[in-house]
Design a protein around this motif. Structure first.
Motif, PDB file in Angstrom:
ATOM      1  N   VAL B  86       0.988  -1.181   0.003  1.00  0.00           N
ATOM      2  CA  VAL B  86      -0.013   0.063   0.148  1.00  0.00           C
ATOM      3  C   VAL B  86       0.744   1.372  -0.092  1.00  0.00           C
ATOM      4  O   VAL B  86       0.843   2.127  -0.926  1.00  0.00           O
ATOM      5  N   ARG B  87       1.593   1.254   0.909  1.00  0.00           N
ATOM      6  CA  ARG B  87       2.576   2.362   0.969  1.00  0.00           C
ATOM      7  C   ARG B  87       3.646   2.756  -0.150  1.00  0.00           C
ATOM      8  O   ARG B  87       3.658   3.754  -0.547  1.00  0.00           O
ATOM      9  N   LEU B  88       4.215   1.722  -0.607  1.00  0.00           N
ATOM     10  CA  LEU B  88       5.073   1.689  -1.778  1.00  0.00           C
ATOM     11  C   LEU B  88       4.286   2.381  -3.080  1.00  0.00           C
ATOM     12  O   LEU B  88       4.799   2.975  -3.654  1.00  0.00           O
ATOM     13  N   LEU B  89       2.923   1.622  -3.402  1.00  0.00           N
ATOM     14  CA  LEU B  89       2.452   2.117  -4.357  1.00  0.00           C
ATOM     15  C   LEU B  89       1.863   3.673  -4.439  1.00  0.00           C
ATOM     16  O   LEU B  89       1.881   4.082  -5.424  1.00  0.00           O
ATOM     17  N   THR B  90       1.593   3.887  -3.240  1.00  0.00           N
ATOM     18  CA  THR B  90       1.405   5.574  -3.131  1.00  0.00           C
ATOM     19  C   THR B  90       2.842   6.185  -3.464  1.00  0.00           C
ATOM     20  O   THR B  90       2.580   7.445  -4.240  1.00  0.00           O
ATOM     21  N   LYS B  91       3.682   5.802  -3.052  1.00  0.00           N
ATOM     22  CA  LYS B  91       4.921   6.729  -3.270  1.00  0.00           C
ATOM     23  C   LYS B  91       5.277   6.588  -4.801  1.00  0.00           C
ATOM     24  O   LYS B  91       5.523   7.514  -5.346  1.00  0.00           O
ATOM     25  N   LEU B  92       5.005   5.255  -5.288  1.00  0.00           N
ATOM     26  CA  LEU B  92       5.206   5.222  -6.963  1.00  0.00           C
ATOM     27  C   LEU B  92       4.325   6.286  -7.675  1.00  0.00           C
ATOM     28  O   LEU B  92       4.878   6.956  -8.488  1.00  0.00           O
ATOM     29  N   ASP B  93       2.970   6.286  -7.103  1.00  0.00           N
ATOM     30  CA  ASP B  93       2.291   7.341  -7.797  1.00  0.00           C
ATOM     31  C   ASP B  93       2.681   8.599  -7.746  1.00  0.00           C
ATOM     32  O   ASP B  93       2.721   9.304  -8.638  1.00  0.00           O
ATOM     33  N   LEU B  94       3.110   9.175  -6.715  1.00  0.00           N
ATOM     34  CA  LEU B  94       3.833  10.230  -6.487  1.00  0.00           C
ATOM     35  C   LEU B  94       5.117  10.611  -7.294  1.00  0.00           C
ATOM     36  O   LEU B  94       5.123  11.688  -7.792  1.00  0.00           O
ATOM     37  N   VAL B  95       5.819   9.699  -7.430  1.00  0.00           N
ATOM     38  CA  VAL B  95       7.052   9.788  -8.029  1.00  0.00           C
ATOM     39  C   VAL B  95       7.034   9.722  -9.514  1.00  0.00           C
ATOM     40  O   VAL B  95       7.645  10.682 -10.402  1.00  0.00           O
TER      41      VAL B  95
END
Lengths: 116, 192
Positions: B86-95
């Motif tokens: 969950v957290r890494l996918l969110t980061k990925l979206d932002l990046v």
């Protein structure tokens, strides 16, 4: 044996030997754990778990040991023995162990950045 | 951000303590994951930036790498892995998907660090997944309908908004590691 090791650890004259003391303590913890019932389904009743009378002191010296580089490794070994001893630690005590390991990780992260 | 160079090496905790410390947390997480999920993971995630460290920010890049490495060692247990995804996918979206009006998005020198950061994030997910699949964890199958479409959407969206520009998410190395993830998950699905 356990109270003796705890006392040795806390003795100011024996500070230089803390790592060795914790090595012995962590071996003791592992042996005590392995000598109990092998059936993982059966939790020992409180008081039957080896080391439970000395639990607070043992946790205390292990967490102190975490904070000094030379004794960090044996402290981690000792904590591993303690957390894998069925029925020994309460959930709150587990949280306390996790909290102390988190601090160790933070410290490792912070100080490493400053070195070149 | 100025760094101080004066810290003496032998005063800091041995970096070797990191691995056994993480190992202890992995052991605890096997039967009591909530403590690690609620305290350790937030501490690690907070040190992962939402935007890629610039090319010349050596210390920040090292810290990112170290955090992702710690996360990959730590998060094999089911609850921890779920939080990680969950957290890494969110980061990925932002990046990967900069705001349309972000001037930086037009800056070519920003793209490569962004691709590298996104690649590291995906690599982390792939590595943990590979370890879980090798260990026969049965919770991997549930990511078929969560992780796989999310990753596809990210790439498709990036391709659509790229207008032919090179974008972080269209980098071939990212596509490669993303396809590894998809393969790992899909392989565990039983044939229907």
């Amino acid at each position: 044996m356990t109270p003796h090791l705890v006392k040795l650890f806390l003795d100011p004259d024996e500070v230089g030997n803390r790592a060795a003391t914790l090595h012995l303590l962590s071996d003791l913890i592992a042996s005590a754990r392995d000598s109990t019932s092998k059936d993982p389904e059966v939790l020992p009743t409180e008081g039957d778990v080896p080391l439970s009378p000395y639990k607070d002191e043992v946790l205390g010296v292990l967490t102190v040991g975490l904070k000094t580089p030379s004794s960090t490794q044996p402290a981690l070994d000792g904590l591993k023995g303690v957390v894998t001893t069925p029925g020994l630690l309460t959930d709150e005590e587990l949280g306390f162990v996790v909290h102390n390991v988190n601090e160790l990780l933070q410290k490792d992260g912070d100080e490493s950045e400053d070195t070149r | 951000m100025r760094l101080s160079y004066t810290r003496v090496v032998f005063l800091r905790p041995l970096p070797r303590a990191r691995e056994p410390a993480l190992g202890l947390l992995v052991t605890i997480a096997e039967f009591a994951p909530s403590h690690v999920t609620q305290t350790t993971l937030p501490l690690l995630f907070v040190s992962l930036p939402d935007r890629a460290p610039p090319r010349d920010a050596q210390a920040e890049r090292i810290r990112c790498w170290r955090t992702l490495d710690s996360l990959s060692r730590l998060c094999k247990q089911a609850d921890l892995f779920e939080t990680l995804v969950v957290r890494l996918l969110t980061k990925l979206d932002l990046v990967c998907v900069p705001p349309a009006d972000d001037a930086l998005a037009q800056d070519e020198t920003d793209i490569e660090p962004r691709a590298a950061y996104a690649h590291s994030i995906l690599r982390t997910m792939a590595d943990v997944l590979a370890a879980k699949v090798a260990a026969g964890h049965t919770d991997v199958t549930k990511y078929a309908d969560r992780l796989v479409p999310r990753i596809f959407n990210l790439f498709i969206y990036a391709a659509l908004v790229s207008n032919g520009r090179y974008m972080a998410a269209t980098d071939p190395r990212l596509v490669s590691v993303a396809s590894q993830i998809v393969t790992l998950v899909v392989q565990t699905l039983s044939p229907q």
